[in-house]
Design a protein around this motif. Structure first.
Motif, PDB file in Angstrom:
ATOM      1  N   ALA A 102     -16.287 -23.562  32.508  1.00  0.00           N
ATOM      2  CA  ALA A 102     -15.682 -23.826  31.203  1.00  0.00           C
ATOM      3  C   ALA A 102     -15.732 -25.327  30.952  1.00  0.00           C
ATOM      4  O   ALA A 102     -15.748 -26.127  31.890  1.00  0.00           O
ATOM      5  N   LEU A 103     -15.766 -25.698  29.683  1.00  0.00           N
ATOM      6  CA  LEU A 103     -15.663 -27.086  29.258  1.00  0.00           C
ATOM      7  C   LEU A 103     -14.324 -27.267  28.559  1.00  0.00           C
ATOM      8  O   LEU A 103     -13.970 -26.496  27.657  1.00  0.00           O
ATOM      9  N   VAL A 104     -13.557 -28.278  28.966  1.00  0.00           N
ATOM     10  CA  VAL A 104     -12.281 -28.599  28.337  1.00  0.00           C
ATOM     11  C   VAL A 104     -12.434 -29.989  27.732  1.00  0.00           C
ATOM     12  O   VAL A 104     -12.547 -30.975  28.456  1.00  0.00           O
ATOM     13  N   VAL A 105     -12.457 -30.070  26.409  1.00  0.00           N
ATOM     14  CA  VAL A 105     -12.867 -31.299  25.728  1.00  0.00           C
ATOM     15  C   VAL A 105     -11.687 -31.884  24.957  1.00  0.00           C
ATOM     16  O   VAL A 105     -11.183 -31.276  24.009  1.00  0.00           O
ATOM     17  N   GLY A 162     -18.457 -19.879  23.557  1.00  0.00           N
ATOM     18  CA  GLY A 162     -17.618 -19.030  24.390  1.00  0.00           C
ATOM     19  C   GLY A 162     -17.108 -19.677  25.651  1.00  0.00           C
ATOM     20  O   GLY A 162     -16.310 -19.072  26.379  1.00  0.00           O
ATOM     21  N   ARG A 163     -17.522 -20.919  25.948  1.00  0.00           N
ATOM     22  CA  ARG A 163     -17.090 -21.576  27.192  1.00  0.00           C
ATOM     23  C   ARG A 163     -16.421 -22.917  26.950  1.00  0.00           C
ATOM     24  O   ARG A 163     -16.176 -23.670  27.891  1.00  0.00           O
ATOM     25  N   CYS A 164     -16.120 -23.236  25.696  1.00  0.00           N
ATOM     26  CA  CYS A 164     -15.591 -24.561  25.366  1.00  0.00           C
ATOM     27  C   CYS A 164     -14.174 -24.448  24.800  1.00  0.00           C
ATOM     28  O   CYS A 164     -13.927 -23.654  23.888  1.00  0.00           O
ATOM     29  N   VAL A 165     -13.259 -25.237  25.352  1.00  0.00           N
ATOM     30  CA  VAL A 165     -11.885 -25.312  24.869  1.00  0.00           C
ATOM     31  C   VAL A 165     -11.684 -26.674  24.211  1.00  0.00           C
ATOM     32  O   VAL A 165     -11.940 -27.708  24.824  1.00  0.00           O
ATOM     33  N   ALA A 177       2.410 -27.129  26.228  1.00  0.00           N
ATOM     34  CA  ALA A 177       0.980 -27.399  26.096  1.00  0.00           C
ATOM     35  C   ALA A 177       0.195 -27.133  27.376  1.00  0.00           C
ATOM     36  O   ALA A 177      -0.935 -26.637  27.319  1.00  0.00           O
ATOM     37  N   VAL A 178       0.752 -27.474  28.529  1.00  0.00           N
ATOM     38  CA  VAL A 178      -0.005 -27.314  29.779  1.00  0.00           C
ATOM     39  C   VAL A 178      -0.257 -25.848  30.100  1.00  0.00           C
ATOM     40  O   VAL A 178      -1.405 -25.446  30.340  1.00  0.00           O
ATOM     41  N   LEU A 204      -4.006 -23.928  30.311  1.00  0.00           N
ATOM     42  CA  LEU A 204      -4.476 -23.189  31.487  1.00  0.00           C
ATOM     43  C   LEU A 204      -4.749 -21.724  31.136  1.00  0.00           C
ATOM     44  O   LEU A 204      -5.690 -21.123  31.668  1.00  0.00           O
ATOM     45  N   ASN A 205      -3.968 -21.156  30.228  1.00  0.00           N
ATOM     46  CA  ASN A 205      -4.236 -19.779  29.788  1.00  0.00           C
ATOM     47  C   ASN A 205      -5.541 -19.699  29.011  1.00  0.00           C
ATOM     48  O   ASN A 205      -6.285 -18.709  29.124  1.00  0.00           O
ATOM     49  N   GLN A 206      -5.835 -20.733  28.215  1.00  0.00           N
ATOM     50  CA  GLN A 206      -7.111 -20.758  27.488  1.00  0.00           C
ATOM     51  C   GLN A 206      -8.280 -20.831  28.467  1.00  0.00           C
ATOM     52  O   GLN A 206      -9.312 -20.178  28.261  1.00  0.00           O
ATOM     53  N   ILE A 207      -8.119 -21.614  29.524  1.00  0.00           N
ATOM     54  CA  ILE A 207      -9.174 -21.683  30.544  1.00  0.00           C
ATOM     55  C   ILE A 207      -9.336 -20.345  31.236  1.00  0.00           C
ATOM     56  O   ILE A 207     -10.456 -19.860  31.430  1.00  0.00           O
TER      57      ILE A 207
END
Length: 377
Positions: free
Chosen positions: A164-167, A182-185, A364-365, A369-372
């Motif tokens: 996953a990408l967390v940007v 589908g892999r980017c937050v 927020a944290v 983490l749920n989005q990931i």
């Protein structure tokens, strides 16, 4: 049950500083109580390298494996920190693998993420904190400004190979979502409400002065803040500027203060703890941000959480928080424009802002983490 997290990053969890990556890692540890978190990092102390040990981060105990020994605050460095850290990852790869069963690997620099994959640690969850164009541009303080093509090659590899990408940059997330659907937050930073909050009603201290928070490095453009202070003095505007942070540009900033005769109007406070930063924000009438570029700016949201207005360069407000003039204003990276915005918004009241409550770390944290998890599961 949520997967354990192994953070691989050249930081020391026992010596975290109030800045972007350190704050993210600290708060993942503090505000995800259902997660077991381990850190593979560095140390500047004499503890053994290559040995897992139990350490405390705030009120939580984690496993920590230092793989390299150096002081990341050192201003002179013959070998870039990333290279020294990656060499340590390779040397201690067996010890690292022992902690990876069923874990999510979190990396915060592209080079670290690619090293993790090459050394057999698995596809990482890759955090990205700034836009590629900013990191490789002329105003960057990263070594990537000298190796833009290599950075873009690493980015292409990351897009193909990460879980996953967390940007932490809304516009950059839009670009990378096209490349990794589908892999980017698209993530935004947060604040700790136990630390960053308005002064209590019983405190009668009048908010006064201007505060600047950041590393004394090119990205944060501290010399522009000095020029703004000089412009305010020339306009007869009486406000002291306190600059919190340290970095390689400190000698340049000191010379600029002396050259412009601002020693009685500008103070270099140095690096402070998060509590120290919060105390300065709570007592200041305004936060000035002069950055050439930002991701999702932590200092800005922390100032608003303290009830302090913000005047920032347009590039500093990537979350568009200051489109609401009750919070402050943005201006071009121009001395007169910023000075005018400061005089307009200095010491004006900021109303309680319920809109930023969703950016409190306890909310927020876990949400991030749920989005990931929704991507990697």
């Amino acid at each position: 049950m949520s997967a354990p997290i192994v953070v691989i990053e050249h930081l020391d969890p026992q010596d975290l500083v109030p800045s972007g990556i350190d704050t993210i890692v600290n708060d993942v540890i503090q505000f995800a109580p259902d997660r077991e978190v381990s850190v593979v990092g560095i140390t500047a102390s004499d503890i053994p390298v290559g040995v897992w040990r139990r350490v405390s981060v705030g009120d939580r105990a984690i496993q920590f494996l230092p793989v390299a020994r150096f002081d990341r605050r050192a201003r002179r460095k013959l070998v870039p920190h990333s290279i020294r850290f990656i060499a340590g990852l390779f040397s201690h790869r067996v010890a690292i693998r022992s902690a990876l069963l069923g874990a999510e690997v979190h990396t915060h620099r592209l080079e670290t993420g690619q090293a993790a994959w090459l050394f057999g640690f698995g596809a990482p969850v890759q955090f990205i904190h700034n836009a590629a164009a900013s990191l490789t541009g002329d105003n960057s303080d990263s070594v990537w400004r000298f190796a833009g093509p290599l950075y873009h090659a690493l980015e292409r590899a990351a897009v193909r190979g990460v879980r996953a990408l967390v940007v932490f940059n809304r516009r950059e997330a839009e670009r990378l979502t096209v490349l990794a659907p589908g892999r980017c937050v698209s993530a935004r930073t947060w604040y700790d409400p136990a630390v960053f909050r308005p002064m209590g009603a019983t405190q009668s201290i009048e908010k006064n002065g201007i505060v600047w928070v950041g590393r004394l490095e090119e990205q944060k453009n501290p010399l522009l803040a000095i020029d703004v202070a000089a412009a305010l003095r020339d306009r007869g505007f009486d406000a002291h500027l306190s600059m919190i942070g340290d970095g390689s540009l400190r000698p340049n900033v000191e010379r600029a203060i002396e050259r412009q005769g601002l020693s009685d109007r500008v103070s270099l406070v140095g690096a402070l703890s998060r509590e120290g930063v919060a105390n300065e924000l709570q007592q200041s009438a305004l936060l000035l941000m002069t950055s050439h570029y930002e991701g999702s700016p932590t200092a800005l949201i922390e100032a608003l959480a303290c009830g302090t207005k913000v005047v920032a360069t347009t590039a500093s407000d990537q979350d568009d928080l200051l489109t609401d003039s009750s919070r402050g204003a943005t201006a071009p990276a121009d001395v007169d424009a910023l000075a005018s915005a400061v005089t307009e918004h200095y010491r004006t009241e900021i109303a309680p802002d319920l809109a930023i409550s969703s950016r409190a770390a306890p909310i927020a944290v876990p949400r991030l983490l749920n989005q990931i998890d929704a991507i990697v599961r």
